[in-house]
Design a protein around this motif. Structure first.
Motif, PDB file in Angstrom:
ATOM      1  N   ILE A  23       0.822  -1.073   0.066  1.00 36.70           N
ATOM      2  CA  ILE A  23      -0.081   0.230   0.078  1.00 36.70           C
ATOM      3  C   ILE A  23       0.948   1.252   0.060  1.00 36.70           C
ATOM      4  O   ILE A  23       0.504   2.177  -0.602  1.00 36.70           O
ATOM      5  CB  ILE A  23      -0.922   0.097   1.216  1.00 36.70           C
ATOM      6  N   LEU A  26       2.124   1.765  -3.684  1.00 36.62           N
ATOM      7  CA  LEU A  26       1.021   2.184  -4.461  1.00 36.62           C
ATOM      8  C   LEU A  26       0.730   3.849  -4.035  1.00 36.62           C
ATOM      9  O   LEU A  26       0.531   4.393  -5.178  1.00 36.62           O
ATOM     10  CB  LEU A  26      -0.306   1.517  -4.121  1.00 36.62           C
ATOM     11  N   LEU A  27       0.624   4.074  -2.813  1.00 38.10           N
ATOM     12  CA  LEU A  27       0.559   5.676  -2.548  1.00 38.10           C
ATOM     13  C   LEU A  27       1.701   6.493  -3.089  1.00 38.10           C
ATOM     14  O   LEU A  27       1.331   7.545  -3.591  1.00 38.10           O
ATOM     15  CB  LEU A  27       0.136   5.959  -0.960  1.00 38.10           C
ATOM     16  N   LEU A  30       1.108   7.062  -6.533  1.00 36.05           N
ATOM     17  CA  LEU A  30      -0.186   8.068  -6.653  1.00 36.05           C
ATOM     18  C   LEU A  30       0.502   9.474  -6.356  1.00 36.05           C
ATOM     19  O   LEU A  30      -0.058  10.488  -6.125  1.00 36.05           O
ATOM     20  CB  LEU A  30      -1.270   7.771  -5.812  1.00 36.05           C
ATOM     21  N   TYR A  32       1.825  10.585  -3.234  1.00 32.57           N
ATOM     22  CA  TYR A  32       1.796  10.874  -1.946  1.00 32.57           C
ATOM     23  C   TYR A  32       3.116  10.778  -1.099  1.00 32.57           C
ATOM     24  O   TYR A  32       3.704   9.623  -1.361  1.00 32.57           O
ATOM     25  CB  TYR A  32       0.608  10.355  -1.214  1.00 32.57           C
ATOM     26  N   GLN A  33       3.195  11.667  -0.284  1.00 33.65           N
ATOM     27  CA  GLN A  33       4.693  11.452   0.259  1.00 33.65           C
ATOM     28  C   GLN A  33       4.546  10.657   1.751  1.00 33.65           C
ATOM     29  O   GLN A  33       4.238  11.171   2.799  1.00 33.65           O
ATOM     30  CB  GLN A  33       5.235  12.918   0.926  1.00 33.65           C
ATOM     31  N   VAL A  34       4.650   9.306   1.393  1.00 35.15           N
ATOM     32  CA  VAL A  34       4.343   8.342   2.524  1.00 35.15           C
ATOM     33  C   VAL A  34       5.729   7.784   2.818  1.00 35.15           C
ATOM     34  O   VAL A  34       6.342   7.388   2.051  1.00 35.15           O
ATOM     35  CB  VAL A  34       3.305   7.336   1.683  1.00 35.15           C
ATOM     36  N   GLU A  35       5.617   7.696   4.237  1.00 35.57           N
ATOM     37  CA  GLU A  35       6.777   7.117   4.870  1.00 35.57           C
ATOM     38  C   GLU A  35       6.645   5.512   5.004  1.00 35.57           C
ATOM     39  O   GLU A  35       7.491   4.741   4.836  1.00 35.57           O
ATOM     40  CB  GLU A  35       7.265   7.689   6.093  1.00 35.57           C
ATOM     41  N   ARG A  36       5.517   5.177   5.778  1.00 31.47           N
ATOM     42  CA  ARG A  36       5.246   3.993   5.647  1.00 31.47           C
ATOM     43  C   ARG A  36       3.619   3.605   6.026  1.00 31.47           C
ATOM     44  O   ARG A  36       3.075   4.698   6.509  1.00 31.47           O
ATOM     45  CB  ARG A  36       6.007   3.258   6.846  1.00 31.47           C
ATOM     46  N   VAL A  37       3.208   2.280   5.872  1.00 30.51           N
ATOM     47  CA  VAL A  37       1.864   2.185   6.034  1.00 30.51           C
ATOM     48  C   VAL A  37       2.058   0.713   7.146  1.00 30.51           C
ATOM     49  O   VAL A  37       2.536  -0.234   6.777  1.00 30.51           O
ATOM     50  CB  VAL A  37       1.088   1.763   5.010  1.00 30.51           C
ATOM     51  N   ASP A  38       1.034   0.892   8.203  1.00 30.06           N
ATOM     52  CA  ASP A  38       1.073  -0.332   8.988  1.00 30.06           C
ATOM     53  C   ASP A  38      -0.383  -0.653   8.933  1.00 30.06           C
ATOM     54  O   ASP A  38      -1.195   0.063   9.013  1.00 30.06           O
ATOM     55  CB  ASP A  38       1.373   0.108  10.424  1.00 30.06           C
TER      56      ASP A  38
END
Lengths: 82, 82
Positions: A23, A26-27, A30, A32-38
């Motif tokens: 995820i 995928l983000l 798209l 997005y400045q995402v560091e991690r997803v839990d």
């Protein structure tokens, strides 16, 4: 009495988290400045018990016997009277 | 600034909930007085944003574009500064 036990089961830190990694990837695609997803799962169990303490004890048992894997999972429990 | 967006995705009422039904069935077989089990998923997204409002807007977008299916899912968002 009827209670809702909200049992949240999450991976212990350090364990492989392929769904969260997918995820996050995928983000990022798209933009997005995402560091991690839990990722964790919440089981809201509507159960019968005579007291809030008994409901909590039962929810603990359910977590240990069925919902969480003690080797890889942590869990938290919130009880609400209904 | 870094924020954690906790996005909880659950089935809208009335939609088929096979996982919850299976778990309720198993808990009853273990002799617990369970009425129903609802299952939801929590995505904790660690993201960069300049303000809490921007983090919230981004988390809303992520929910709509990737994490929740508007036909069958509801979602709630909680943002915490890290």
């Amino acid at each position: 009495m009827k209670y809702a036990a909200k049992i949240e089961v999450s991976l212990k830190p350090g364990h492989s988290n392929p769904e969260g990694e997918t995820i996050a990837h995928l983000l990022k695609e798209l933009n997005y400045q995402v560091e991690r997803v839990d990722v964790s799962k919440v089981y809201t169990v509507t159960l019968e018990a005579t007291t809030l303490v008994e409901a909590k004890v039962k929810a603990e048992e359910m977590s240990k016997r069925l919902l969480a894997n003690p080797t890889k999972d942590n869990y938290t429990i919130d009880i609400v009277e209904q």
